[in-house]
Write a protein that holds these residues in place. Structure first.
Motif, PDB file in Angstrom:
ATOM      1  N   LYS A  78       3.831 -11.637  -5.042  1.00 31.40           N
ATOM      2  CA  LYS A  78       5.243 -12.026  -4.905  1.00 31.40           C
ATOM      3  C   LYS A  78       6.145 -11.052  -5.661  1.00 31.40           C
ATOM      4  O   LYS A  78       7.245 -10.720  -5.212  1.00 31.40           O
ATOM      5  N   LYS A  79       5.661 -10.627  -6.817  1.00 30.65           N
ATOM      6  CA  LYS A  79       6.423  -9.662  -7.622  1.00 30.65           C
ATOM      7  C   LYS A  79       6.593  -8.341  -6.857  1.00 30.65           C
ATOM      8  O   LYS A  79       7.678  -7.762  -6.832  1.00 30.65           O
ATOM      9  N   LEU A  80       5.525  -7.886  -6.217  1.00 30.79           N
ATOM     10  CA  LEU A  80       5.601  -6.634  -5.454  1.00 30.79           C
ATOM     11  C   LEU A  80       6.541  -6.781  -4.267  1.00 30.79           C
ATOM     12  O   LEU A  80       7.333  -5.887  -3.964  1.00 30.79           O
ATOM     13  N   GLN A  81       6.459  -7.933  -3.611  1.00 26.06           N
ATOM     14  CA  GLN A  81       7.318  -8.165  -2.439  1.00 26.06           C
ATOM     15  C   GLN A  81       8.798  -8.124  -2.795  1.00 26.06           C
ATOM     16  O   GLN A  81       9.632  -7.795  -1.958  1.00 26.06           O
ATOM     17  N   ALA A  82       9.117  -8.501  -4.043  1.00 27.03           N
ATOM     18  CA  ALA A  82      10.524  -8.567  -4.455  1.00 27.03           C
ATOM     19  C   ALA A  82      11.097  -7.187  -4.792  1.00 27.03           C
ATOM     20  O   ALA A  82      12.296  -7.040  -5.007  1.00 27.03           O
ATOM     21  N   LEU A  83      10.244  -6.172  -4.857  1.00 31.70           N
ATOM     22  CA  LEU A  83      10.706  -4.837  -5.244  1.00 31.70           C
ATOM     23  C   LEU A  83      11.088  -4.015  -4.019  1.00 31.70           C
ATOM     24  O   LEU A  83      10.585  -4.240  -2.917  1.00 31.70           O
ATOM     25  N   ASP A  84      11.948  -3.029  -4.264  1.00 31.46           N
ATOM     26  CA  ASP A  84      12.394  -2.158  -3.184  1.00 31.46           C
ATOM     27  C   ASP A  84      11.385  -1.015  -3.008  1.00 31.46           C
ATOM     28  O   ASP A  84      11.669   0.141  -3.315  1.00 31.46           O
ATOM     29  N   ILE A  85      10.205  -1.364  -2.509  1.00 31.89           N
ATOM     30  CA  ILE A  85       9.112  -0.392  -2.383  1.00 31.89           C
ATOM     31  C   ILE A  85       9.196   0.320  -1.039  1.00 31.89           C
ATOM     32  O   ILE A  85       9.406  -0.316   0.000  1.00 31.89           O
ATOM     33  N   THR A  86       9.041   1.642  -1.052  1.00 33.28           N
ATOM     34  CA  THR A  86       9.042   2.396   0.207  1.00 33.28           C
ATOM     35  C   THR A  86       7.634   2.839   0.607  1.00 33.28           C
ATOM     36  O   THR A  86       7.292   2.873   1.782  1.00 33.28           O
ATOM     37  N   ILE A  87       6.841   3.217  -0.398  1.00 34.88           N
ATOM     38  CA  ILE A  87       5.469   3.660  -0.098  1.00 34.88           C
ATOM     39  C   ILE A  87       4.544   3.235  -1.237  1.00 34.88           C
ATOM     40  O   ILE A  87       4.943   3.255  -2.398  1.00 34.88           O
ATOM     41  N   VAL A  88       3.350   2.831  -0.851  1.00 36.47           N
ATOM     42  CA  VAL A  88       2.369   2.403  -1.842  1.00 36.47           C
ATOM     43  C   VAL A  88       1.196   3.377  -1.824  1.00 36.47           C
ATOM     44  O   VAL A  88       0.586   3.606  -0.778  1.00 36.47           O
ATOM     45  N   HIS A  89       0.914   3.953  -2.987  1.00 35.04           N
ATOM     46  CA  HIS A  89      -0.308   4.736  -3.169  1.00 35.04           C
ATOM     47  C   HIS A  89      -1.280   3.835  -3.935  1.00 35.04           C
ATOM     48  O   HIS A  89      -1.124   3.606  -5.138  1.00 35.04           O
ATOM     49  N   GLY A  90      -2.244   3.279  -3.212  1.00 36.75           N
ATOM     50  CA  GLY A  90      -3.148   2.304  -3.812  1.00 36.75           C
ATOM     51  C   GLY A  90      -4.346   2.952  -4.486  1.00 36.75           C
ATOM     52  O   GLY A  90      -4.575   4.163  -4.362  1.00 36.75           O
ATOM     53  N   GLY A  91      -5.112   2.129  -5.143  1.00 40.77           N
ATOM     54  CA  GLY A  91      -6.301   2.607  -5.844  1.00 40.77           C
ATOM     55  C   GLY A  91      -7.451   2.948  -4.915  1.00 40.77           C
ATOM     56  O   GLY A  91      -8.434   3.569  -5.328  1.00 40.77           O
ATOM     57  N   HIS A  92      -7.353   2.539  -3.673  1.00 34.09           N
ATOM     58  CA  HIS A  92      -8.356   2.862  -2.652  1.00 34.09           C
ATOM     59  C   HIS A  92      -7.635   2.976  -1.304  1.00 34.09           C
ATOM     60  O   HIS A  92      -6.564   2.419  -1.124  1.00 34.09           O
ATOM     61  N   ASP A  93      -8.284   3.645  -0.371  1.00 35.66           N
ATOM     62  CA  ASP A  93      -7.801   3.666   1.019  1.00 35.66           C
ATOM     63  C   ASP A  93      -6.467   4.414   1.158  1.00 35.66           C
ATOM     64  O   ASP A  93      -5.822   4.739   0.171  1.00 35.66           O
ATOM     65  N   PRO A  94      -6.059   4.658   2.419  1.00 34.95           N
ATOM     66  CA  PRO A  94      -4.843   5.462   2.628  1.00 34.95           C
ATOM     67  C   PRO A  94      -3.552   4.761   2.144  1.00 34.95           C
ATOM     68  O   PRO A  94      -3.498   3.531   2.080  1.00 34.95           O
ATOM     69  N   SER A  95      -2.554   5.556   1.837  1.00 29.88           N
ATOM     70  CA  SER A  95      -1.253   5.028   1.416  1.00 29.88           C
ATOM     71  C   SER A  95      -0.583   4.312   2.596  1.00 29.88           C
ATOM     72  O   SER A  95      -0.950   4.537   3.752  1.00 29.88           O
TER      73      SER A  95
END
Ligand SMILES: [Zn+2]
Ligand SMILES: [Zn+2]
Length: 265
Positions: A229-246
């Motif tokens: 929920k915290k992540l959803q509330a942010l103005d995120i454009t791209i996620v570089h995760g710890g695994h798998d493609p962005s």
């Protein structure tokens, strides 16, 4: 002990790919996909940052150092959390930052310390299988880093933190500032780095586009829900995760919704 005489020798242990003008991603392609973490090197005007350091099968610093724009630039090593695939090379860096809840685990890793399947806690193997990962072969690697490598010699060294990162702290690279988010769920002291100016999120294992692991030691679905929920509330454009493609914002919402369905949120 597995016979490794037929294993190929990998010419380079880490692969390096360009993410954007200032960022490169490192990966260990010969590590089983379960423990094949994304590591990100971000160049800044004052200092550089390496986010996570892999399994520690071979030293990572010789791969990281040439990525700096300036030779001898200061490198800040941030561990998003302290699972085996994220802290392997942490001891190679002078500046080592982690959330206080996992500082003890980074100094003396205890959860998993082998690349030999039969030495892994059966409860962990069950957790990996039930999360949706392909079964493990006898080793977590499918090639050797060099001739004569002995998988039994593997040891996750860890290192004490030289500084701590908590919610709201900033990692300042000079021209770029990353805000620290405490994002527990996958692990109690997971952190992510968010650049407000660009909407870039380095998420560690808080979210990535593959099977999330949320039922193991130190993990909490309740915490994970709050984190999502915290992540959803942010103005995120791209996620570089710890695994798998962005992935982009739209995919972030899809992944969150998928797990909310699984968790009955
Ligand atoms: Zn991981
Ligand atoms: Zn993890």
């Amino acid at each position: 002990m597995p016979d490794v005489s037929h294993y190929p020798i990998a010419p380079d242990w880490f692969s390096i790919s360009r993410v954007d003008d200032t960022t490169d991603m490192l990966l260990e392609p010969h590590v089983h996909v379960l423990e094949q973490a994304n590591m990100f090197f971000v160049r800044g005007s004052e200092r550089d940052m390496i986010i996570d350091t892999g399994m520690g099968i071979v030293p990572i610093a010789p791969y990281v150092d040439p990525l700096s724009a300036k030779p001898h630039s200061e490198i800040v090593c941030v561990s998003t959390h302290t699972h085996i695939d994220h802290i392997g090379g942490v001891h190679e860096f002078d500046i080592r930052l982690v959330h206080p809840i996992e500082a003890g685990e980074m100094a003396a890793p205890s959860i998993m310390n082998t690349i030999i399947r039969d030495e892994i806690d059966p409860k962990l193997l069950e957790l990996f299988a039930s999360s949706g990962y392909p079964p493990l072969d006898e080793l977590l690697i499918n090639a050797l880093p060099h001739e004569g490598y002995d998988p039994a010699s593997y040891k996750l060294k860890g290192a004490p933190a030289t500084g701590l990162l908590e919610e709201g702290d900033t990692v300042d690279l000079g021209d770029r500032q990353f805000t620290v988010l405490h994002v527990p769920g996958h692990s109690p002291g997971s952190i992510a780095l968010f650049e407000e100016k660009t909407g870039i999120l380095f998420a560690g294992d808080a979210i990535y586009d593959g099977p999330l692991i949320y039922n193991g030691p130190g993990m909490s679905v309740d915490d994970y829900v709050v984190t999502m929920k915290k992540l959803q509330a942010l103005d995120i454009t791209i996620v570089h995760g710890g695994h798998d493609p962005s992935f982009d914002r739209k995919r972030l919402d899809e992944i969150v919704e998928k797990y909310f369905r699984i968790w009955g949120v």
